[in-house]
Design a protein around this motif. Structure first.
Motif, PDB file in Angstrom:
ATOM      1  N   ARG A  28      53.364  40.716  30.329  1.00  0.00           N
ATOM      2  CA  ARG A  28      53.297  40.498  31.770  1.00  0.00           C
ATOM      3  C   ARG A  28      53.267  41.836  32.534  1.00  0.00           C
ATOM      4  NH1 ARG A  28      54.067  35.510  33.449  1.00  0.00           N
ATOM      5  NH2 ARG A  28      54.920  36.154  35.464  1.00  0.00           N
ATOM      6  N   SER A  29      52.380  42.729  32.077  1.00  0.00           N
ATOM      7  CA  SER A  29      52.285  44.072  32.661  1.00  0.00           C
ATOM      8  C   SER A  29      51.891  44.035  34.130  1.00  0.00           C
ATOM      9  CB  SER A  29      51.261  44.900  31.885  1.00  0.00           C
ATOM     10  OG  SER A  29      49.950  44.340  32.035  1.00  0.00           O
ATOM     11  N   TRP A  30      51.293  42.948  34.570  1.00  0.00           N
ATOM     12  CA  TRP A  30      50.782  42.853  35.942  1.00  0.00           C
ATOM     13  C   TRP A  30      51.841  42.491  36.976  1.00  0.00           C
ATOM     14  CZ3 TRP A  30      49.706  39.672  31.841  1.00  0.00           C
ATOM     15  CH2 TRP A  30      50.235  38.374  31.900  1.00  0.00           C
ATOM     16  N   THR A  31      53.057  42.206  36.547  1.00  0.00           N
ATOM     17  CA  THR A  31      54.081  41.728  37.468  1.00  0.00           C
ATOM     18  C   THR A  31      54.814  42.885  38.147  1.00  0.00           C
ATOM     19  OG1 THR A  31      55.757  41.655  35.723  1.00  0.00           O
ATOM     20  CG2 THR A  31      54.441  39.656  36.078  1.00  0.00           C
ATOM     21  N   LEU A  32      55.431  42.579  39.263  1.00  0.00           N
ATOM     22  CA  LEU A  32      56.179  43.576  40.023  1.00  0.00           C
ATOM     23  C   LEU A  32      57.377  44.098  39.229  1.00  0.00           C
ATOM     24  CD1 LEU A  32      56.685  45.130  42.641  1.00  0.00           C
ATOM     25  CD2 LEU A  32      57.861  43.095  43.541  1.00  0.00           C
ATOM     26  N   LEU A 108      41.840  47.580  35.022  1.00  0.00           N
ATOM     27  CA  LEU A 108      42.992  48.151  35.727  1.00  0.00           C
ATOM     28  C   LEU A 108      43.622  47.126  36.651  1.00  0.00           C
ATOM     29  CD1 LEU A 108      44.817  50.422  36.798  1.00  0.00           C
ATOM     30  CD2 LEU A 108      42.919  51.205  38.213  1.00  0.00           C
ATOM     31  N   LEU A 109      42.805  46.412  37.418  1.00  0.00           N
ATOM     32  CA  LEU A 109      43.321  45.392  38.326  1.00  0.00           C
ATOM     33  C   LEU A 109      43.940  44.228  37.560  1.00  0.00           C
ATOM     34  CD1 LEU A 109      40.499  45.278  41.018  1.00  0.00           C
ATOM     35  CD2 LEU A 109      42.792  46.217  41.275  1.00  0.00           C
ATOM     36  N   PHE A 110      43.386  43.917  36.406  1.00  0.00           N
ATOM     37  CA  PHE A 110      43.879  42.792  35.617  1.00  0.00           C
ATOM     38  C   PHE A 110      45.251  43.101  35.013  1.00  0.00           C
ATOM     39  CE2 PHE A 110      43.705  39.837  31.887  1.00  0.00           C
ATOM     40  CZ  PHE A 110      43.559  38.667  32.598  1.00  0.00           C
ATOM     41  N   VAL A 140      34.700  37.746  39.031  1.00  0.00           N
ATOM     42  CA  VAL A 140      35.843  37.959  38.135  1.00  0.00           C
ATOM     43  C   VAL A 140      37.052  37.173  38.650  1.00  0.00           C
ATOM     44  CG1 VAL A 140      35.154  40.133  37.087  1.00  0.00           C
ATOM     45  CG2 VAL A 140      36.224  40.157  39.331  1.00  0.00           C
ATOM     46  N   VAL A 141      36.972  35.864  38.539  1.00  0.00           N
ATOM     47  CA  VAL A 141      37.995  34.971  39.100  1.00  0.00           C
ATOM     48  C   VAL A 141      39.387  35.224  38.513  1.00  0.00           C
ATOM     49  CG1 VAL A 141      38.676  32.560  39.388  1.00  0.00           C
ATOM     50  CG2 VAL A 141      36.288  33.221  39.672  1.00  0.00           C
ATOM     51  N   PRO A 142      39.547  35.463  37.201  1.00  0.00           N
ATOM     52  CA  PRO A 142      40.906  35.733  36.697  1.00  0.00           C
ATOM     53  C   PRO A 142      41.550  36.951  37.365  1.00  0.00           C
ATOM     54  CG  PRO A 142      39.429  35.231  34.873  1.00  0.00           C
ATOM     55  CD  PRO A 142      38.572  35.394  36.092  1.00  0.00           C
ATOM     56  N   VAL A 143      40.759  37.986  37.631  1.00  0.00           N
ATOM     57  CA  VAL A 143      41.289  39.176  38.303  1.00  0.00           C
ATOM     58  C   VAL A 143      41.614  38.855  39.755  1.00  0.00           C
ATOM     59  CG1 VAL A 143      40.795  41.559  38.973  1.00  0.00           C
ATOM     60  CG2 VAL A 143      40.003  40.691  36.769  1.00  0.00           C
ATOM     61  N   LEU A 144      40.786  38.065  40.394  1.00  0.00           N
ATOM     62  CA  LEU A 144      41.042  37.653  41.771  1.00  0.00           C
ATOM     63  C   LEU A 144      42.373  36.922  41.875  1.00  0.00           C
ATOM     64  CD1 LEU A 144      39.984  37.332  44.706  1.00  0.00           C
ATOM     65  CD2 LEU A 144      38.885  35.200  43.959  1.00  0.00           C
ATOM     66  N   ARG A 145      42.620  36.013  40.954  1.00  0.00           N
ATOM     67  CA  ARG A 145      43.875  35.259  40.979  1.00  0.00           C
ATOM     68  C   ARG A 145      45.072  36.179  40.745  1.00  0.00           C
ATOM     69  NH1 ARG A 145      41.439  30.423  37.192  1.00  0.00           N
ATOM     70  NH2 ARG A 145      40.496  29.181  38.862  1.00  0.00           N
ATOM     71  N   ARG A 146      44.922  37.091  39.787  1.00  0.00           N
ATOM     72  CA  ARG A 146      46.028  37.993  39.482  1.00  0.00           C
ATOM     73  C   ARG A 146      46.305  38.936  40.649  1.00  0.00           C
ATOM     74  NH1 ARG A 146      46.530  39.809  33.387  1.00  0.00           N
ATOM     75  NH2 ARG A 146      47.032  37.583  33.321  1.00  0.00           N
TER      76      ARG A 146
END
Length: 448
Positions: A28-32, A108-110, A140-146
């Motif tokens: 879960r690297s994308w989380t705060l 990077l965004l993902f 890139v819908v998965p990146v948009l959601r993330r």
């Protein structure tokens, strides 16, 4: 060509400089929460303790250059925004990544979207902006959601919105999904699209810094450029300048793709060479050799195996006759037909031309017709000079850089591989087997 002095005697295992990609492989690297465990938003706290002008000067002194292609100094671009003009200021982040071969901003965004959000907050504080936009490629819908989820987390934590971090800074952040047009990667076409119009480049001047989004002063930066700012503010400009070369300092993401053993993102100091990157990535696929490659995506003049030791920074690549661009290192081995590859790129540029200017609209169409005829063995020797002539009538004469990008592979492929073009003409067809260049070709032979 020579290696960058500071990298000449460095072993492959010590070349990488993971900063933006340091914890991409964590759960879960994308989380705060994960981002904060890695000193996330500390750069913002330090920036808010400085004056906005001092932040701009600090980023300028760090030597950070735009990572979207042109390499323009980031702090200098921020400095162009007029202050005390009574108009709202905007920051627009260009995440419309669609250059063939380029794949750094989307991963990077993902994996680490908060690095961008923190960078946006710092940049907005510096240029006195209270509203920022991220223009993301809509496919890139998965990146948009993330990204939406990361923005929600930032609002909930008080990092965005009214009085962010108790600093008195009010900051709204809007994520906008584009409809998937390559031309919207050009900053003024992006602004037109963001305003609800058809994405086409604007006549300049006025430049965005004076009259950009909604005719107000606007900074347009690439994702990687803004995401690099937090660590500079947190770890210091001297730390950033300790990597890379004098005129191109710091770290960056190199996208290695094509006929290589281990393609992917390699974050390293500016000035590393393709030879060193290939050493780290296992080299070309077994049993094959490098034939040609692009240093910055399909819009940059191609290189050959003679350029393996060119320092991959703005000055080194420029001196060798190409551009660093987006650092999209597409590597092709000897099974690849240059004519076929250039034809596919040219078809892309003809399809993505917005049609606003005649040189690009008409020129790319005729380049495609000639390239298809040559690839199919229907061309004539005079077509080679005609290709050069049409490309010359596009290059530097189109409304924006898309035309220049279409001309680059034509010029460079004729420079290095003219004999291969001639073989297609004299042999009345392509001497290459397209199946041999596929990634699974060698595995098919083993099982045959």
């Amino acid at each position: 060509m020579t290696l960058a002095p500071e990298l000449k005697d460095t072993g492959p295992e010590k070349l990488l400089a993971p900063v933006l990609s340091a914890f991409w492989d964590e759960d879960r690297s994308w989380t705060l929460d994960v981002y904060r465990r890695h000193e996330g938003y500390e750069g913002l706290r330090k920036a808010l303790a400085m004056s906005p002008d001092d932040v701009i000067a600090y980023v300028k002194e760090s030597g950070l250059r735009g990572r979207g292609g042109a390499g323009f100094p980031t702090g200098m671009k921020w400095q162009f925004i007029p202050q005390g003009d009574g108009k709202p200021h905007y920051l627009v982040v260009n995440a419309d990544e669609s250059e063939p071969g380029t794949c750094k901003d989307i991963p990077l965004l993902f994996a680490n979207p908060h690095s961008l959000i923190e960078g946006i907050a710092i940049a907005c504080y510096a240029i006195r902006s209270s509203h920022a936009f991220i223009y993301l490629r809509g496919e890139v819908v998965p990146v948009l959601r993330r990204l939406h989820e990361a923005v929600r987390e930032a609002y909930a934590a008080g990092l965005l919105g009214k009085n962010a971090l108790g600093s008195g800074l009010d900051l709204e952040l809007t994520v906008h999904a584009g409809a998937g047009a390559y031309i919207c990667g050009e900053e003024t076409a992006l602004l037109d699209s963001l305003e609800g119009r058809r994405g086409q480049p604007r006549l300049r001047p006025p430049f965005p810094a004076v009259a950009g989004l909604y005719a107000c002063p606007t900074v347009v930066n690439n994702v990687e450029s803004i995401a690099s700012v937090p660590t500079i503010m947190n770890r210091g400009k001297e730390w950033f300048r300790s990597m890379g070369s004098e005129k191109s300092p710091g770290f960056t993401l190199y996208s290695l793709s094509g006929h290589v053993a281990r393609p992917g993102q390699y974050e390293a100091p500016m000035g590393i060479t393709l030879r060193q990157l290939l050493d780290m990535s296992g080299g070309m696929r077994p049993g094959h050799r490098l034939k040609f490659w692009t240093p910055g995506g399909s819009s940059t003049p191609m290189f050959t195996d003679e350029h393996l030791d060119v320092p991959l920074d703005y000055e080194g690549v420029g001196a060798a006759g190409s551009m660093l661009g987006t650092k999209a290192l597409q590597c092709f081995d000897e099974t690849t037909c240059v004519v076929r590859a250039v034809t596919r790129w040219t078809e892309f540029y003809a399809h993505e031309s917005c049609g606003k200017c005649t040189p690009c609209r008409e020129g790319t169409y005729w380049l495609v017709q000639l390239m298809r005829d040559i690839e199919a063995g229907k061309g004539r020797m005079s077509d080679l000079d005609k290709l050069n002539d049409i490309a010359d009538n596009i290059n530097g004469k189109a409304f924006c850089a898309l035309g220049d990008g279409a001309a680059s592979p034509i010029f460079s492929s004729l420079k290095y591989f003219r004999e291969e073009y001639e073989q297609h003409i004299t042999g009345r067809g392509c001497p290459f087997d397209p199946a041999r260049s596929t990634a699974w070709a060698d595995r098919t032979e083993v099982h045959a």
